[in-house]
Design a protein around this motif. Structure first.
Motif, PDB file in Angstrom:
ATOM      1  N   ALA A  51      -1.673   4.470 -12.302  1.00 58.04           N
ATOM      2  CA  ALA A  51      -2.390   2.927 -12.422  1.00 58.04           C
ATOM      3  C   ALA A  51      -1.356   2.126 -13.483  1.00 58.04           C
ATOM      4  CB  ALA A  51      -3.745   3.079 -12.972  1.00 58.04           C
ATOM      5  N   SER A  52      -0.980   2.916 -14.412  1.00 49.76           N
ATOM      6  CA  SER A  52      -0.261   2.288 -15.500  1.00 49.76           C
ATOM      7  C   SER A  52       1.082   1.615 -15.180  1.00 49.76           C
ATOM      8  CB  SER A  52      -0.172   3.241 -16.774  1.00 49.76           C
ATOM      9  OG  SER A  52       0.724   2.445 -17.904  1.00 49.76           O
ATOM     10  N   ILE A  53       1.806   2.551 -14.260  1.00 54.24           N
ATOM     11  CA  ILE A  53       3.306   2.221 -13.647  1.00 54.24           C
ATOM     12  C   ILE A  53       2.929   1.143 -12.882  1.00 54.24           C
ATOM     13  CG2 ILE A  53       5.023   3.018 -12.370  1.00 54.24           C
ATOM     14  CD1 ILE A  53       4.731   5.657 -13.844  1.00 54.24           C
ATOM     15  N   TRP A  54       1.967   1.151 -11.974  1.00 49.40           N
ATOM     16  CA  TRP A  54       1.585   0.081 -10.970  1.00 49.40           C
ATOM     17  C   TRP A  54       1.224  -1.243 -11.498  1.00 49.40           C
ATOM     18  CZ3 TRP A  54       3.048  -0.623  -6.276  1.00 49.40           C
ATOM     19  CH2 TRP A  54       2.559  -1.744  -5.490  1.00 49.40           C
ATOM     20  N   LYS A  55       0.546  -1.235 -12.558  1.00 51.46           N
ATOM     21  CA  LYS A  55       0.144  -2.518 -13.241  1.00 51.46           C
ATOM     22  C   LYS A  55       1.574  -3.146 -13.947  1.00 51.46           C
ATOM     23  CE  LYS A  55      -2.598  -4.487 -16.787  1.00 51.46           C
ATOM     24  NZ  LYS A  55      -1.710  -5.397 -17.438  1.00 51.46           N
ATOM     25  N   ARG A  56       2.286  -2.340 -14.306  1.00 49.01           N
ATOM     26  CA  ARG A  56       3.631  -2.749 -14.940  1.00 49.01           C
ATOM     27  C   ARG A  56       4.565  -3.451 -13.853  1.00 49.01           C
ATOM     28  NH1 ARG A  56       5.488   2.394 -18.141  1.00 49.01           N
ATOM     29  NH2 ARG A  56       7.764   1.210 -18.049  1.00 49.01           N
ATOM     30  N   LEU A 104       9.690   3.371 -12.720  1.00 49.52           N
ATOM     31  CA  LEU A 104      10.112   4.410 -11.734  1.00 49.52           C
ATOM     32  C   LEU A 104      11.175   5.370 -11.919  1.00 49.52           C
ATOM     33  CD1 LEU A 104      10.100   1.948  -8.766  1.00 49.52           C
ATOM     34  CD2 LEU A 104       8.138   3.451  -9.441  1.00 49.52           C
ATOM     35  N   SER A 105      10.919   6.460 -11.413  1.00 50.33           N
ATOM     36  CA  SER A 105      11.857   7.639 -11.753  1.00 50.33           C
ATOM     37  C   SER A 105      13.218   7.370 -10.681  1.00 50.33           C
ATOM     38  CB  SER A 105      11.414   8.948 -11.295  1.00 50.33           C
ATOM     39  OG  SER A 105      10.840   9.005  -9.906  1.00 50.33           O
ATOM     40  N   LYS A 106      14.255   7.971 -10.781  1.00 49.80           N
ATOM     41  CA  LYS A 106      15.275   7.637  -9.822  1.00 49.80           C
ATOM     42  C   LYS A 106      14.965   8.334  -8.649  1.00 49.80           C
ATOM     43  CE  LYS A 106      19.257   8.973 -11.554  1.00 49.80           C
ATOM     44  NZ  LYS A 106      20.641   9.855 -11.751  1.00 49.80           N
ATOM     45  N   GLN A 107      14.110   9.238  -8.518  1.00 49.35           N
ATOM     46  CA  GLN A 107      13.675   9.653  -7.022  1.00 49.35           C
ATOM     47  C   GLN A 107      12.921   8.677  -6.424  1.00 49.35           C
ATOM     48  OE1 GLN A 107      10.714  12.770  -6.859  1.00 49.35           O
ATOM     49  NE2 GLN A 107      12.077  13.856  -5.503  1.00 49.35           N
ATOM     50  N   GLN A 164       0.798  -1.212   0.048  1.00 47.25           N
ATOM     51  CA  GLN A 164       0.011  -0.071  -0.013  1.00 47.25           C
ATOM     52  C   GLN A 164       0.819   1.302  -0.033  1.00 47.25           C
ATOM     53  OE1 GLN A 164      -3.303   0.207  -0.400  1.00 47.25           O
ATOM     54  NE2 GLN A 164      -3.233   2.534  -0.305  1.00 47.25           N
ATOM     55  N   LEU A 165       1.817   1.161   1.004  1.00 45.62           N
ATOM     56  CA  LEU A 165       2.917   2.377   0.870  1.00 45.62           C
ATOM     57  C   LEU A 165       3.510   2.874  -0.367  1.00 45.62           C
ATOM     58  CD1 LEU A 165       3.935   2.241   4.704  1.00 45.62           C
ATOM     59  CD2 LEU A 165       2.360   4.221   3.383  1.00 45.62           C
ATOM     60  N   MET A 166       4.125   1.569  -1.046  1.00 44.58           N
ATOM     61  CA  MET A 166       4.746   1.539  -2.268  1.00 44.58           C
ATOM     62  C   MET A 166       3.961   2.059  -3.248  1.00 44.58           C
ATOM     63  SD  MET A 166       6.909  -1.331  -4.289  1.00 44.58           S
ATOM     64  CE  MET A 166       7.266  -0.943  -6.007  1.00 44.58           C
ATOM     65  N   MET A 206       3.707   5.783  -3.005  1.00 39.46           N
ATOM     66  CA  MET A 206       5.084   6.548  -3.645  1.00 39.46           C
ATOM     67  C   MET A 206       4.731   6.683  -5.128  1.00 39.46           C
ATOM     68  SD  MET A 206       8.066   4.758  -1.040  1.00 39.46           S
ATOM     69  CE  MET A 206       8.161   5.426   0.362  1.00 39.46           C
ATOM     70  N   VAL A 207       4.545   5.345  -5.900  1.00 34.10           N
ATOM     71  CA  VAL A 207       4.696   5.421  -7.108  1.00 34.10           C
ATOM     72  C   VAL A 207       3.448   6.379  -7.653  1.00 34.10           C
ATOM     73  CG1 VAL A 207       3.647   3.917  -9.203  1.00 34.10           C
ATOM     74  CG2 VAL A 207       5.106   3.034  -7.267  1.00 34.10           C
TER      75      VAL A 207
END
Length: 210
Positions: free
Chosen positions: A63-68, A93-96, A47-49, A52-53
């Protein structure tokens, strides 16, 4: 110290009834928006990750990045430890945000223990992680730990809705809002949920986070 939670809609309705006796201006708001959905989630690392995303992204982009990440099985501490930065970058995921997620892994939070912590101790524990601020910690308290007395005074929608509810000339600062609403305790989570719904009705859009 006893920990008060809102476990179901019946309990939320009892909290709202108590809140209205404390602050009668919530009565017409409740009549207008009804009883909000609790929107509880399972909490924990995932949930916390996910929070952050999703930071500073549109709902669709998050949602798109999380699905990947889910499809690549990169949503557990072990998977993050074993993944290279380039692998995480490939999944969006970006560097940050890679730094944020690795900080979450490194802190190795005992999520079961959080259920027994007072609210401020939960906030202190979570905000020690790079990338988690007080607002995110409060959302975790409200939606994951189901705490009954959380008012997110930094939340824009809550500040706007509170300004309308209280008849203020301008949007309150977080400190002003905290001072103005101390007497709403111990029902401030019910107040948060009503204010998000009220903001949604004022702006004709969804305001509840997560």
């Amino acid at each position: 110290m006893s920990i008060h939670t809102i476990e179901n809609t019946n309990e939320l309705e009892r909290q709202i009834a108590t809140l209205i006796t404390i602050e009668p201006r919530f009565a017409p708001v409740h009549k207008q928006v009804g009883t909000p959905n609790l929107r509880h989630n399972a909490g924990g690392f995932e949930q916390l990750m996910r929070a952050m995303v999703g930071q500073q992204l549109s709902v669709a982009a998050a949602a798109s990045i999380w699905k990947r990440l889910v499809d690549a099985e990169l949503i557990t501490p072990q998977a993050i430890r074993e993944a290279t930065d380039d692998t995480l970058k490939t999944q969006g995921l970006s560097k940050q945000k890679t730094r944020y997620v690795r900080s979450l892994v490194d802190h190795d939070i005992d999520f079961a223990a959080l259920e027994t912590f007072p609210n401020e101790e939960v906030i202190t524990t979570l905000t020690a992680v790079t990338g988690i601020g007080r607002w995110t910690a409060e959302m975790y308290l409200l939606f994951s730990l189901k705490r009954a007395d959380i008012l997110a005074v930094d939340d824009l929608a809550i500040k706007v809705a509170a300004m309308e509810l209280l008849g203020l000339a301008e949007r309150p600062t977080p400190k002003q809002l905290k001072d103005l609403t101390q007497h709403w305790s111990p029902c401030r989570s019910a107040a948060s949920l009503l204010l998000w719904s009220y903001y949604g009705s004022l702006r004709d859009k969804t305001a509840v986070p997560l």
